[in-house]
Design a protein around this motif. Structure first.
Motif, PDB file in Angstrom:
ATOM      1  N   MET A 106      65.342 113.530 107.051  1.00 44.05           N
ATOM      2  CA  MET A 106      66.098 114.756 107.174  1.00 44.05           C
ATOM      3  C   MET A 106      66.929 114.936 105.914  1.00 44.05           C
ATOM      4  O   MET A 106      67.564 113.993 105.445  1.00 44.05           O
ATOM      5  N   ALA A 107      66.921 116.125 105.382  1.00 41.08           N
ATOM      6  CA  ALA A 107      67.722 116.413 104.202  1.00 41.08           C
ATOM      7  C   ALA A 107      69.208 116.303 104.562  1.00 41.08           C
ATOM      8  O   ALA A 107      69.638 116.837 105.587  1.00 41.08           O
ATOM      9  N   PRO A 108      69.985 115.605 103.732  1.00 38.57           N
ATOM     10  CA  PRO A 108      71.411 115.428 104.044  1.00 38.57           C
ATOM     11  C   PRO A 108      72.152 116.749 104.253  1.00 38.57           C
ATOM     12  O   PRO A 108      72.978 116.856 105.161  1.00 38.57           O
ATOM     13  N   ALA A 109      71.851 117.754 103.453  1.00 41.87           N
ATOM     14  CA  ALA A 109      72.545 119.036 103.601  1.00 41.87           C
ATOM     15  C   ALA A 109      72.235 119.662 104.958  1.00 41.87           C
ATOM     16  O   ALA A 109      73.115 120.221 105.616  1.00 41.87           O
ATOM     17  N   ARG A 110      70.986 119.577 105.406  1.00 41.04           N
ATOM     18  CA  ARG A 110      70.607 120.141 106.698  1.00 41.04           C
ATOM     19  C   ARG A 110      71.249 119.348 107.837  1.00 41.04           C
ATOM     20  O   ARG A 110      71.702 119.921 108.821  1.00 41.04           O
ATOM     21  N   ALA A 111      71.305 118.022 107.704  1.00 43.88           N
ATOM     22  CA  ALA A 111      71.945 117.189 108.726  1.00 43.88           C
ATOM     23  C   ALA A 111      73.429 117.548 108.843  1.00 43.88           C
ATOM     24  O   ALA A 111      73.958 117.682 109.948  1.00 43.88           O
ATOM     25  N   GLU A 112      74.097 117.718 107.707  1.00 44.05           N
ATOM     26  CA  GLU A 112      75.512 118.095 107.720  1.00 44.05           C
ATOM     27  C   GLU A 112      75.704 119.460 108.371  1.00 44.05           C
ATOM     28  O   GLU A 112      76.650 119.659 109.139  1.00 44.05           O
ATOM     29  N   GLU A 113      74.813 120.390 108.078  1.00 47.76           N
ATOM     30  CA  GLU A 113      74.899 121.725 108.673  1.00 47.76           C
ATOM     31  C   GLU A 113      74.765 121.659 110.194  1.00 47.76           C
ATOM     32  O   GLU A 113      75.539 122.270 110.928  1.00 47.76           O
ATOM     33  N   LEU A 114      73.801 120.886 110.661  1.00 46.30           N
ATOM     34  CA  LEU A 114      73.567 120.753 112.092  1.00 46.30           C
ATOM     35  C   LEU A 114      74.752 120.068 112.778  1.00 46.30           C
ATOM     36  O   LEU A 114      75.231 120.528 113.817  1.00 46.30           O
ATOM     37  N   VAL A 115      75.274 119.003 112.197  1.00 47.59           N
ATOM     38  CA  VAL A 115      76.437 118.316 112.754  1.00 47.59           C
ATOM     39  C   VAL A 115      77.642 119.264 112.774  1.00 47.59           C
ATOM     40  O   VAL A 115      78.391 119.326 113.753  1.00 47.59           O
ATOM     41  N   GLY A 116      77.822 120.026 111.708  1.00 48.54           N
ATOM     42  CA  GLY A 116      78.921 120.992 111.656  1.00 48.54           C
ATOM     43  C   GLY A 116      78.816 122.041 112.750  1.00 48.54           C
ATOM     44  O   GLY A 116      79.815 122.405 113.387  1.00 48.54           O
ATOM     45  N   GLU A 117      77.606 122.526 112.985  1.00 52.59           N
ATOM     46  CA  GLU A 117      77.378 123.530 114.018  1.00 52.59           C
ATOM     47  C   GLU A 117      77.715 122.977 115.406  1.00 52.59           C
ATOM     48  O   GLU A 117      78.410 123.617 116.190  1.00 52.59           O
ATOM     49  N   LEU A 118      77.249 121.762 115.682  1.00 54.40           N
ATOM     50  CA  LEU A 118      77.515 121.149 116.979  1.00 54.40           C
ATOM     51  C   LEU A 118      78.999 120.821 117.147  1.00 54.40           C
ATOM     52  O   LEU A 118      79.581 121.038 118.212  1.00 54.40           O
ATOM     53  N   THR A 119      79.629 120.321 116.096  1.00 51.91           N
ATOM     54  CA  THR A 119      81.049 119.986 116.134  1.00 51.91           C
ATOM     55  C   THR A 119      81.908 121.228 116.356  1.00 51.91           C
ATOM     56  O   THR A 119      82.844 121.227 117.154  1.00 51.91           O
ATOM     57  N   ALA A 120      81.569 122.306 115.645  1.00 50.85           N
ATOM     58  CA  ALA A 120      82.322 123.558 115.790  1.00 50.85           C
ATOM     59  C   ALA A 120      82.222 124.088 117.215  1.00 50.85           C
ATOM     60  O   ALA A 120      83.213 124.544 117.791  1.00 50.85           O
ATOM     61  N   PHE A 121      81.034 124.006 117.788  1.00 49.43           N
ATOM     62  CA  PHE A 121      80.886 124.479 119.160  1.00 49.43           C
ATOM     63  C   PHE A 121      81.747 123.657 120.105  1.00 49.43           C
ATOM     64  O   PHE A 121      82.454 124.197 120.951  1.00 49.43           O
ATOM     65  N   ALA A 122      81.674 122.337 119.980  1.00 48.48           N
ATOM     66  CA  ALA A 122      82.440 121.471 120.877  1.00 48.48           C
ATOM     67  C   ALA A 122      83.939 121.709 120.715  1.00 48.48           C
ATOM     68  O   ALA A 122      84.684 121.732 121.696  1.00 48.48           O
ATOM     69  N   ALA A 123      84.395 121.911 119.474  1.00 43.78           N
ATOM     70  CA  ALA A 123      85.816 122.175 119.235  1.00 43.78           C
ATOM     71  C   ALA A 123      86.230 123.488 119.890  1.00 43.78           C
ATOM     72  O   ALA A 123      87.290 123.575 120.520  1.00 43.78           O
ATOM     73  N   GLU A 124      85.372 124.507 119.759  1.00 44.59           N
ATOM     74  CA  GLU A 124      85.664 125.801 120.365  1.00 44.59           C
ATOM     75  C   GLU A 124      85.678 125.701 121.888  1.00 44.59           C
ATOM     76  O   GLU A 124      86.485 126.327 122.557  1.00 44.59           O
ATOM     77  N   ALA A 125      84.784 124.879 122.433  1.00 39.90           N
ATOM     78  CA  ALA A 125      84.713 124.703 123.885  1.00 39.90           C
ATOM     79  C   ALA A 125      85.869 123.851 124.402  1.00 39.90           C
ATOM     80  O   ALA A 125      86.166 123.853 125.590  1.00 39.90           O
ATOM     81  N   GLY A 126      86.507 123.089 123.492  1.00 42.37           N
ATOM     82  CA  GLY A 126      87.615 122.240 123.898  1.00 42.37           C
ATOM     83  C   GLY A 126      87.180 121.006 124.670  1.00 42.37           C
ATOM     84  O   GLY A 126      87.939 120.478 125.473  1.00 42.37           O
ATOM     85  N   SER A 127      85.962 120.574 124.431  1.00 37.28           N
ATOM     86  CA  SER A 127      85.415 119.422 125.151  1.00 37.28           C
ATOM     87  C   SER A 127      84.972 118.359 124.163  1.00 37.28           C
ATOM     88  O   SER A 127      84.597 118.665 123.040  1.00 37.28           O
ATOM     89  N   PRO A 128      84.952 117.109 124.604  1.00 35.86           N
ATOM     90  CA  PRO A 128      84.388 116.066 123.753  1.00 35.86           C
ATOM     91  C   PRO A 128      82.894 116.342 123.529  1.00 35.86           C
ATOM     92  O   PRO A 128      82.219 116.885 124.408  1.00 35.86           O
ATOM     93  N   LEU A 129      82.385 115.962 122.351  1.00 30.97           N
ATOM     94  CA  LEU A 129      80.974 116.176 122.024  1.00 30.97           C
ATOM     95  C   LEU A 129      80.049 115.610 123.098  1.00 30.97           C
ATOM     96  O   LEU A 129      79.086 116.256 123.504  1.00 30.97           O
ATOM     97  N   GLU A 130      80.325 114.405 123.547  1.00 32.67           N
ATOM     98  CA  GLU A 130      79.447 113.763 124.523  1.00 32.67           C
ATOM     99  C   GLU A 130      79.431 114.525 125.845  1.00 32.67           C
ATOM    100  O   GLU A 130      78.396 114.586 126.518  1.00 32.67           O
TER     101      GLU A 130
END
Length: 170
Positions: A1-25
């Protein structure tokens, strides 16, 4: 996996979880299982569009490619009708009047999906499938560009009706 794409995907998931106010897991389950789910699809080497054949096409791609491939194939007149139970994109293209399609992927948990779907519907987006934490939406380009969305000479049709293939395979 390209590092830039992995960072983008992690950022997207992290942002959603932060907005939802829930732990990622809590939102997405154990990290290892989510990583396996997001990368286990076939088609990681897909670069070409569909070949000759009927107007129905079923294809797979992993979470690192499906947005790019949906954009490419939507521009060729392929409408994603749904995701099947295996997470494959089930597409069709109208033989008489093929239209360009736009797609978007949103990261959302089940409890927020209904609100997101209602909000996007006001802009003409329709939910056509979900896979893991992702919800996939479509709308015909005609909703934005009008008659210019119609294709006068679409590329060759995809593999046989009901067949499963990787984009670019023959």
């Amino acid at each position: 996996m390209a590092p830039a794409r992995a960072e983008e995907l992690v950022g997207e998931l992290t942002a959603f979880a932060a907005e939802a106010g829930s732990p990622l897991e809590e939102e997405f389950g154990p990290a290892g299982e989510l990583a396996d789910q997001l990368t286990r699809r076939e088609g990681a080497d897909a670069v070409d569009g569909p070949g000759d054949g009927p107007d129905t096409w079923v294809w797979t791609a992993d979470a690192l490619q499906e947005v790019e491939l949906l954009a490419r194939f939507g521009g060729q007149g392929w409408e994603a009708e749904r995701l099947d139970r295996l997470g494959r994109f089930v597409c069709r293209r109208d033989r008489q009047t093929p239209l360009r399609w736009s797609y978007r992927r949103e990261t959302t948990g089940g409890r927020h999906r209904e609100q997101l779907t209602a909000r996007l519907a006001t802009e003409g987006w329709e939910l056509f499938g979900t896979w893991g934490p992702f919800a996939y939406f479509k709308r015909p380009e005609a909703a934005v560009t009008g008659p210019a969305a119609q294709l006068s000479a679409p590329p060759p049709r995809g593999p046989g009706a009901g067949s499963t293939s990787r984009p670019g395979s023959s």
